[in-house]
Write an enzyme that holds these catalytic residues in place. Sequence first.
Site, PDB file in Angstrom:
ATOM      1  CE  LYS A   1      63.312  30.737  41.889  1.00 40.50           C
ATOM      2  NZ  LYS A   1      64.442  30.332  42.717  1.00 40.50           N
TER       3      LYS A   1
ATOM      4  CB  CYS B   1      71.966  27.991  51.635  1.00 41.18           C
ATOM      5  SG  CYS B   1      71.956  26.454  50.677  1.00 41.18           S
TER       6      CYS B   1
ATOM      7  CB  SER C   1      72.500  32.712  43.041  1.00 42.85           C
ATOM      8  OG  SER C   1      72.444  32.334  44.396  1.00 42.85           O
TER       9      SER C   1
ATOM     10  CB  CYS D   1      63.884  26.406  49.468  1.00 44.05           C
ATOM     11  SG  CYS D   1      64.976  25.561  50.655  1.00 44.05           S
TER      12      CYS D   1
ATOM     13  CD  GLU E   1      68.513  31.730  41.865  1.00 42.84           C
ATOM     14  OE1 GLU E   1      69.381  30.978  42.345  1.00 42.84           O
ATOM     15  OE2 GLU E   1      67.591  32.215  42.528  1.00 42.84           O
TER      16      GLU E   1
END
Length: 553
Positions: free
Chosen positions: A123, A193, A469, A121, A443
């Site tokens: 960060k 995602c 994003s 993911c 974002e």
Amino acid sequence: MRFRSETVRVGVDRAPHRSLFKALGLTDEDLARPLIGIANSWSECVPGHIHLRRLAEAVKAGVRSAGGTPIEFNTIAICDGIAMGHPGMKASLPSRELIADSVELMAEAYQFDALVFLCSCDKIVPGMLMAAFRLDLPSIFVTGGPMLPGHFKGRRVGFNHIYEAVSAYKAGKLSLEELKKLEDSVCPGAGSCSGMYTANTMQCLVEALGLTLPYGATIPAVDAERVRLAKQAGARVMELLKEELTPRKIVDEKSFENAITVDMALGGSTNTVLHLVAVAHEAGVRLPLEKFDEVSRRTPHLCDMNPAGPHFLVDLHRAGGIPALMAELSNLIHGECLTVTGRTVAENIREAKVKDREVIRPISSPIHPEGGIAILKGNLAPEGAVAKQSAIKPEVLKFEGEAQVYDGEEEALKALTSRREELKSKVLVIRYEGPRGGPGMREMLAITAAVRGFGLETSLALITDGRFSGATAGPCIGHISPEAASGGPIAVLRDGDLVKIDVPGRRLEVELSSREIEERLRSWSPLPPKVKHGYLARYARSVSSASQGAILT
């Protein structure tokens, strides 16, 4: 060889230390071996991390099989999708620094001999990369892998579609029942995602840098192949320890160029600019924004990935993954760069083949002749701004419009929802969302998805000193530097000012003279800090410009 961990486990003076290790269940045999830290970002908060416990067990089995003693610890992890569109998003980018700092402190306190970074993911991957270069211990990355796409009405869908569906519902284009069905199906399980958003882009770039085993970026999160790779990585870190091969010995300026080349060919997230600059800083490599544009101009865009295109990470894996893409790009890649396999990039990709030419296009027949990201400069962005040109329709790569100025995302989203017809042909300016002004450089997928959901992606443009994003598509220009809170020109834009966006020409301008901008800045004063206490307030006081990677100074 002498091991670093002997500092905490060998000798009479370390009897107290060994007693505490034994309280954890470690034996004398365990304490006679090198100690390998397993930095795991598992939590119950993030779909991309929910499966990392199983991978951690595989990593530890690999470490033990190769003669090491694994000791697992955790870091924080924020799901950008859940944090999106509300004040919680302020916490996301600042968490990158906390992750890097926490891994550094754990490695120093326990004197680990080597590290396995188990992460996924937005960060978390760059935060752990920063820690890896800062510590420069033998290290290997095991990323969590992508989520599978969802299915809705006979087609595959990604996370961007649910955000766009919210606006489609508000516009009367989608029923509430349909929205609910999409909500239930768009994210089918574990993993980052499913499209080429920031999380998966960063996983691909870790592999391109040479810090994962081949195919580590694209194996779906739910596949047993990923468990096997995790076990192999655990064993391999012991070889890295014996070879004294550390991240700074593996990765150099050419490695970063390889990563940027892969990024451009993938059409990856604009956030990678922010993160790679910060990671390079920790690696002691100078990586100016101009380097991204230089590489983009010579690298064709080969993979038409969701959110802008039809393909998902599972398709990229089945087409041959990052090795096949790098093989296709071989004339643009520094094949002599070393990797954690102990072999060079060229040796790793020698047998790689592209298995689906729809997913990885031939370099002779690209989707776009240039890479996915463009760096814009001009009197609105003296230090630079970032655009995902691969996700912008050709007819709006050049766009002129009157500024409609908002001091924050919420104000802009409210206006777009209630006055969308009035805002056609405008340039929506969202300021005070930068690293310092946000604070945290949120974002803004909610507003970019609203633009697409309302069908306005060719009717207006968005510019901001914040971020968009990785799921963003359309004429969206972010990372404008200097930011408004630091007195950048964006701070003195007014409604009605004519803004000119020229992505092919790499320009972002406002039709004002330098004298007029200077006069406005002389009478300007910043907004009061939005956060006055706690970590975010401290972060705002010490964070650098987005053009410098938003690092802490």
